[in-house]
Scaffold this motif. Structure first.
Motif, PDB file in Angstrom:
ATOM      1  N   HIS A   1     -40.750  -7.613  23.639  1.00  0.00           N
ATOM      2  CA  HIS A   1     -40.729  -8.943  24.087  1.00  0.00           C
ATOM      3  C   HIS A   1     -39.540  -9.498  23.253  1.00  0.00           C
ATOM      4  CE1 HIS A   1     -43.620  -9.759  20.704  1.00  0.00           C
ATOM      5  NE2 HIS A   1     -43.034 -11.004  20.889  1.00  0.00           N
ATOM      6  N   GLN A   2     -39.473  -9.308  21.844  1.00  0.00           N
ATOM      7  CA  GLN A   2     -38.361 -10.153  21.268  1.00  0.00           C
ATOM      8  C   GLN A   2     -37.006  -9.521  21.791  1.00  0.00           C
ATOM      9  OE1 GLN A   2     -40.026  -8.521  17.489  1.00  0.00           O
ATOM     10  NE2 GLN A   2     -40.606 -10.524  16.869  1.00  0.00           N
ATOM     11  N   GLN A   3     -36.861  -8.226  22.040  1.00  0.00           N
ATOM     12  CA  GLN A   3     -35.580  -7.562  22.366  1.00  0.00           C
ATOM     13  C   GLN A   3     -35.139  -8.244  23.738  1.00  0.00           C
ATOM     14  OE1 GLN A   3     -36.901  -3.540  22.601  1.00  0.00           O
ATOM     15  NE2 GLN A   3     -36.088  -2.992  20.570  1.00  0.00           N
ATOM     16  N   THR A   4     -36.186  -8.261  24.753  1.00  0.00           N
ATOM     17  CA  THR A   4     -35.898  -8.966  25.924  1.00  0.00           C
ATOM     18  C   THR A   4     -35.397 -10.377  25.934  1.00  0.00           C
ATOM     19  OG1 THR A   4     -37.501  -7.264  26.942  1.00  0.00           O
ATOM     20  CG2 THR A   4     -37.003  -9.391  28.068  1.00  0.00           C
ATOM     21  N   ILE A   5     -36.186 -10.996  25.102  1.00  0.00           N
ATOM     22  CA  ILE A   5     -35.915 -12.594  25.006  1.00  0.00           C
ATOM     23  C   ILE A   5     -34.634 -12.590  24.341  1.00  0.00           C
ATOM     24  CG2 ILE A   5     -36.352 -14.768  23.555  1.00  0.00           C
ATOM     25  CD1 ILE A   5     -39.492 -13.721  24.025  1.00  0.00           C
ATOM     26  N   LEU A   6     -33.899 -12.141  23.349  1.00  0.00           N
ATOM     27  CA  LEU A   6     -32.905 -12.236  22.638  1.00  0.00           C
ATOM     28  C   LEU A   6     -31.844 -11.585  23.720  1.00  0.00           C
ATOM     29  CD1 LEU A   6     -33.442 -10.507  19.088  1.00  0.00           C
ATOM     30  CD2 LEU A   6     -32.572 -12.749  19.751  1.00  0.00           C
TER      31      LEU A   6
END
Length: 134
Positions: A69-74
């Motif tokens: 989810h962090q990768q996707t948001i970034l």
């Protein structure tokens, strides 16, 4: 760094290729006999820059210390900001609230569809690999 440079080159070349194909399509199908050199230059640089950041930004998904989810948001924030600054600045999207909102909705829908397709593909690949390991 090697991966970043390789993906940068691929993205730049792909963006340039897309720019040339679109220009030829406008000339052939639009029955243009001449093109505006300033507009061609602006659109070509825009396509090249889009090719670059859309090919290098997936490197977020290769950072093992970030959760999905962090990768996707970034990734989403990066491509959204860069795409909208570029496309409004070049004139691909008129600087009107209605045009920007319509484009934002289409961008988000397209992003979600592509993200889901990649997610399901890699989930299926992981399932196959795990089955082969058993």
């Amino acid at each position: 760094m090697k991966t970043f440079l390789f993906r940068s080159m691929i993205g730049i070349f792909f963006g340039a290729f897309v720019s040339v194909v679109i220009t030829y399509a406008f000339i052939y199908f639009g029955r243009y006999e001449t093109i505006d050199s300033g507009m061609f230059f602006r659109n070509s640089l825009g396509s090249i820059f889009c090719g670059w950041f859309f090919s290098t930004s997936p490197l977020y998904f290769e950072l093992p210390f970030l959760k999905l989810h962090q990768q996707t948001i970034l990734h989403f924030i990066t491509v959204t900001i860069l795409f909208f600054i570029l496309s409004v600045g070049i004139g691909w999207i008129p600087f009107h609230i209605k045009s920007i909102l319509i484009t934002a909705i289409l961008f988000i829908v397209g992003y979600v569809i592509m993200w889901l397709c990649f997610y399901l593909y890699f989930k299926n690949e992981a399932k196959k690999l795990n089955a082969e390991l058993k």
